[in-house]
Design a protein around this motif. Sequence first.
Motif, PDB file in Angstrom:
ATOM      1  N   LEU A 118       0.794  -1.229   0.000  1.00  0.00           N
ATOM      2  CA  LEU A 118       0.000   0.000   0.000  1.00  0.00           C
ATOM      3  C   LEU A 118       0.827   1.280   0.000  1.00  0.00           C
ATOM      4  O   LEU A 118       0.445   2.256  -0.645  1.00  0.00           O
ATOM      5  CB  LEU A 118      -0.964   0.007   1.189  1.00  0.00           C
ATOM      6  CG  LEU A 118      -2.241  -0.823   1.028  1.00  0.00           C
ATOM      7  CD1 LEU A 118      -3.204  -0.538   2.156  1.00  0.00           C
ATOM      8  CD2 LEU A 118      -2.914  -0.556  -0.311  1.00  0.00           C
ATOM      9  N   VAL A 119       1.934   1.316   0.734  1.00  0.00           N
ATOM     10  CA  VAL A 119       2.692   2.566   0.798  1.00  0.00           C
ATOM     11  C   VAL A 119       3.202   3.003  -0.581  1.00  0.00           C
ATOM     12  O   VAL A 119       2.991   4.140  -0.993  1.00  0.00           O
ATOM     13  CB  VAL A 119       3.854   2.456   1.813  1.00  0.00           C
ATOM     14  CG1 VAL A 119       4.776   3.678   1.711  1.00  0.00           C
ATOM     15  CG2 VAL A 119       3.300   2.348   3.235  1.00  0.00           C
ATOM     16  N   GLN A 148      -3.803  16.259  -5.717  1.00  0.00           N
ATOM     17  CA  GLN A 148      -4.258  16.908  -4.487  1.00  0.00           C
ATOM     18  C   GLN A 148      -5.186  15.991  -3.708  1.00  0.00           C
ATOM     19  O   GLN A 148      -5.081  15.877  -2.475  1.00  0.00           O
ATOM     20  CB  GLN A 148      -4.967  18.226  -4.797  1.00  0.00           C
ATOM     21  CG  GLN A 148      -5.400  18.973  -3.522  1.00  0.00           C
ATOM     22  CD  GLN A 148      -5.928  20.365  -3.811  1.00  0.00           C
ATOM     23  OE1 GLN A 148      -5.675  20.927  -4.877  1.00  0.00           O
ATOM     24  NE2 GLN A 148      -6.657  20.928  -2.875  1.00  0.00           N
ATOM     25  N   GLU A 149      -6.099  15.317  -4.402  1.00  0.00           N
ATOM     26  CA  GLU A 149      -7.003  14.381  -3.735  1.00  0.00           C
ATOM     27  C   GLU A 149      -6.236  13.212  -3.133  1.00  0.00           C
ATOM     28  O   GLU A 149      -6.557  12.758  -2.016  1.00  0.00           O
ATOM     29  CB  GLU A 149      -8.047  13.869  -4.730  1.00  0.00           C
ATOM     30  CG  GLU A 149      -9.069  14.915  -5.145  1.00  0.00           C
ATOM     31  CD  GLU A 149      -9.963  14.443  -6.276  1.00  0.00           C
ATOM     32  OE1 GLU A 149     -11.149  14.830  -6.300  1.00  0.00           O
ATOM     33  OE2 GLU A 149      -9.482  13.679  -7.141  1.00  0.00           O
ATOM     34  N   ILE A 150      -5.219  12.726  -3.837  1.00  0.00           N
ATOM     35  CA  ILE A 150      -4.401  11.633  -3.314  1.00  0.00           C
ATOM     36  C   ILE A 150      -3.690  12.074  -2.037  1.00  0.00           C
ATOM     37  O   ILE A 150      -3.670  11.356  -1.032  1.00  0.00           O
ATOM     38  CB  ILE A 150      -3.389  11.160  -4.373  1.00  0.00           C
ATOM     39  CG1 ILE A 150      -4.112  10.485  -5.541  1.00  0.00           C
ATOM     40  CG2 ILE A 150      -2.371  10.184  -3.759  1.00  0.00           C
ATOM     41  CD1 ILE A 150      -3.227  10.162  -6.728  1.00  0.00           C
ATOM     42  N   GLY A 151      -3.110  13.282  -2.072  1.00  0.00           N
ATOM     43  CA  GLY A 151      -2.431  13.799  -0.879  1.00  0.00           C
ATOM     44  C   GLY A 151      -3.381  13.974   0.281  1.00  0.00           C
ATOM     45  O   GLY A 151      -3.049  13.667   1.437  1.00  0.00           O
ATOM     46  N   TYR A 193       7.838  11.079  -0.819  1.00  0.00           N
ATOM     47  CA  TYR A 193       8.258   9.722  -1.163  1.00  0.00           C
ATOM     48  C   TYR A 193       7.120   8.733  -0.969  1.00  0.00           C
ATOM     49  O   TYR A 193       6.811   7.937  -1.856  1.00  0.00           O
ATOM     50  CB  TYR A 193       9.461   9.322  -0.313  1.00  0.00           C
ATOM     51  CG  TYR A 193       9.966   7.926  -0.596  1.00  0.00           C
ATOM     52  CD1 TYR A 193      10.730   7.656  -1.732  1.00  0.00           C
ATOM     53  CD2 TYR A 193       9.680   6.866   0.264  1.00  0.00           C
ATOM     54  CE1 TYR A 193      11.194   6.373  -2.005  1.00  0.00           C
ATOM     55  CE2 TYR A 193      10.134   5.582   0.003  1.00  0.00           C
ATOM     56  CZ  TYR A 193      10.895   5.338  -1.134  1.00  0.00           C
ATOM     57  OH  TYR A 193      11.342   4.078  -1.403  1.00  0.00           O
ATOM     58  N   TYR A 194       6.479   8.770   0.198  1.00  0.00           N
ATOM     59  CA  TYR A 194       5.407   7.827   0.474  1.00  0.00           C
ATOM     60  C   TYR A 194       4.205   8.034  -0.454  1.00  0.00           C
ATOM     61  O   TYR A 194       3.571   7.073  -0.886  1.00  0.00           O
ATOM     62  CB  TYR A 194       4.951   7.947   1.927  1.00  0.00           C
ATOM     63  CG  TYR A 194       5.873   7.285   2.930  1.00  0.00           C
ATOM     64  CD1 TYR A 194       6.687   6.224   2.570  1.00  0.00           C
ATOM     65  CD2 TYR A 194       5.910   7.725   4.249  1.00  0.00           C
ATOM     66  CE1 TYR A 194       7.521   5.615   3.489  1.00  0.00           C
ATOM     67  CE2 TYR A 194       6.745   7.110   5.182  1.00  0.00           C
ATOM     68  CZ  TYR A 194       7.537   6.067   4.800  1.00  0.00           C
ATOM     69  OH  TYR A 194       8.368   5.458   5.718  1.00  0.00           O
ATOM     70  N   SER A 195       3.877   9.281  -0.748  1.00  0.00           N
ATOM     71  CA  SER A 195       2.674   9.555  -1.532  1.00  0.00           C
ATOM     72  C   SER A 195       2.876   9.381  -3.032  1.00  0.00           C
ATOM     73  O   SER A 195       1.969   8.933  -3.734  1.00  0.00           O
ATOM     74  CB  SER A 195       2.189  10.991  -1.262  1.00  0.00           C
ATOM     75  OG  SER A 195       1.821  11.176   0.081  1.00  0.00           O
ATOM     76  N   ASN A 219       2.205  14.186   3.966  1.00  0.00           N
ATOM     77  CA  ASN A 219       1.371  13.743   2.851  1.00  0.00           C
ATOM     78  C   ASN A 219       0.493  14.862   2.321  1.00  0.00           C
ATOM     79  O   ASN A 219       0.342  15.039   1.104  1.00  0.00           O
ATOM     80  CB  ASN A 219       0.491  12.563   3.283  1.00  0.00           C
ATOM     81  CG  ASN A 219       1.299  11.314   3.563  1.00  0.00           C
ATOM     82  OD1 ASN A 219       2.341  11.092   2.971  1.00  0.00           O
ATOM     83  ND2 ASN A 219       0.825  10.497   4.487  1.00  0.00           N
ATOM     84  N   PHE A 220      -0.093  15.628   3.243  1.00  0.00           N
ATOM     85  CA  PHE A 220      -0.973  16.723   2.832  1.00  0.00           C
ATOM     86  C   PHE A 220      -0.176  17.793   2.078  1.00  0.00           C
ATOM     87  O   PHE A 220      -0.589  18.266   1.015  1.00  0.00           O
ATOM     88  CB  PHE A 220      -1.655  17.344   4.049  1.00  0.00           C
ATOM     89  CG  PHE A 220      -2.611  18.458   3.711  1.00  0.00           C
ATOM     90  CD1 PHE A 220      -3.850  18.168   3.165  1.00  0.00           C
ATOM     91  CD2 PHE A 220      -2.265  19.781   3.936  1.00  0.00           C
ATOM     92  CE1 PHE A 220      -4.735  19.188   2.845  1.00  0.00           C
ATOM     93  CE2 PHE A 220      -3.135  20.810   3.607  1.00  0.00           C
ATOM     94  CZ  PHE A 220      -4.389  20.509   3.065  1.00  0.00           C
ATOM     95  N   GLY A 221       0.975  18.164   2.636  1.00  0.00           N
ATOM     96  CA  GLY A 221       1.813  19.161   1.980  1.00  0.00           C
ATOM     97  C   GLY A 221       2.294  18.701   0.618  1.00  0.00           C
ATOM     98  O   GLY A 221       2.297  19.467  -0.360  1.00  0.00           O
ATOM     99  N   ALA A 222       2.699  17.439   0.526  1.00  0.00           N
ATOM    100  CA  ALA A 222       3.157  16.900  -0.754  1.00  0.00           C
ATOM    101  C   ALA A 222       2.040  16.926  -1.792  1.00  0.00           C
ATOM    102  O   ALA A 222       2.279  17.235  -2.971  1.00  0.00           O
ATOM    103  CB  ALA A 222       3.663  15.473  -0.569  1.00  0.00           C
TER     104      ALA A 222
END
Length: 377
Positions: free
Chosen positions: A16-17, A32-35, A212-214, A336-339
């Motif tokens: 998943l990551v 943006q939705e993914i983040g 990296y994760y996102s 994640n949100f910032g990315a």
Amino acid sequence: MLSLTFFLYFGQLGVLVPYLGVFLDGRGFNSQEIGELFALVTLMRIIGPNLFASFADKSGKSLGILQIGAFLTFATFCSIFWLNSFWGLTIAFGLMMLFFTAIAPQTEVITLGSVRGDATKYSHVRLWGSIGFIVLTVLAGKLIDVFSSEAPIYISGAVLLGLFLVTLSLKEATASEHKSSAADSIWRKVRTKVFIGFILSSTLIQISFGPYYSFFALYARDLNYSGQETGALIALGVAAEVIIFLLAGRLIGRFGVKWTLFVSMLLTGLRWYLLAVAAQFWPTLIVSQLLHAFSFGLIHAASINFIHHYFGVQFRSQGQALYTSIGFGIGGAAGNFGAGLIWQQGQGAELAFTLATGFALLGALLVACIPSRYMPK
């Protein structure tokens, strides 16, 4: 069986990551939705660890909490097969993550109890998690190429069912590992400058992992790497992590927790800088992935060592939960949100990884400011 538990737990993360972004992209979500989805799901890592650790410390039933968490993780994950909307998937993944957070801290506590805090023995058990990550990452990457971006959720469903079944064969930690004293308070430990410096640096490192994760798998795809090649790159990083786990006990014993963390965070900053300025060159990606040995493997081993010795027997579960919820929860959600805001379908990749470099270096600076005499040797 503890080794197999780590194998399946981190194998699930290996699916998943790296590939949740690919799965969501295949479902039609933008960056943006993914983040945002990553961030909202990651917030569950703030609530879950402390909730379950409190139950575990009060009841002395770490294994029971672990088994319930594994079952509910699998049960809630199954709803993803029938959902497609942003909020439907967010709630489903969020509930899954809430219960998933019951697994790692209790597994860590049971493992540390079984090896009596020996960093070398712990690393030898924990490395099976890294092996699981490698195997499942490569498998998922290949199946995405062969089938579709839906492959990760089918693999995850099978892995989570296996994880629950394996937890049924584990043994409870000894009762002494859970004894607490009413006269003591975990907050006396939490309010110290040492812990504040440690947890802030951990949070900054997790913020730095956001791009990296996102988006790493999508980033590699934009650079014309196939799913199988992306899986191989991610597996290379985790293979380096396996090697460092074998050496972690000796390295921490030789250099101490503080300097192990400091050097590893500096190398993490270098890793993100390489991805920011030279990711188009495949040797750069290889070097960057090899640095995963430090940016995750050695940082994690040193951090667990710090938690084990700093909180002692009384509050080990809650200490582990605080580390997970603040560092991985708040830090991971913010990263994640910032990315997601910066990424802009790949156009903001350089800026995202440049900012990640700054967060990693700031984390190293905070660790350097902690007096060595207060850190475990």
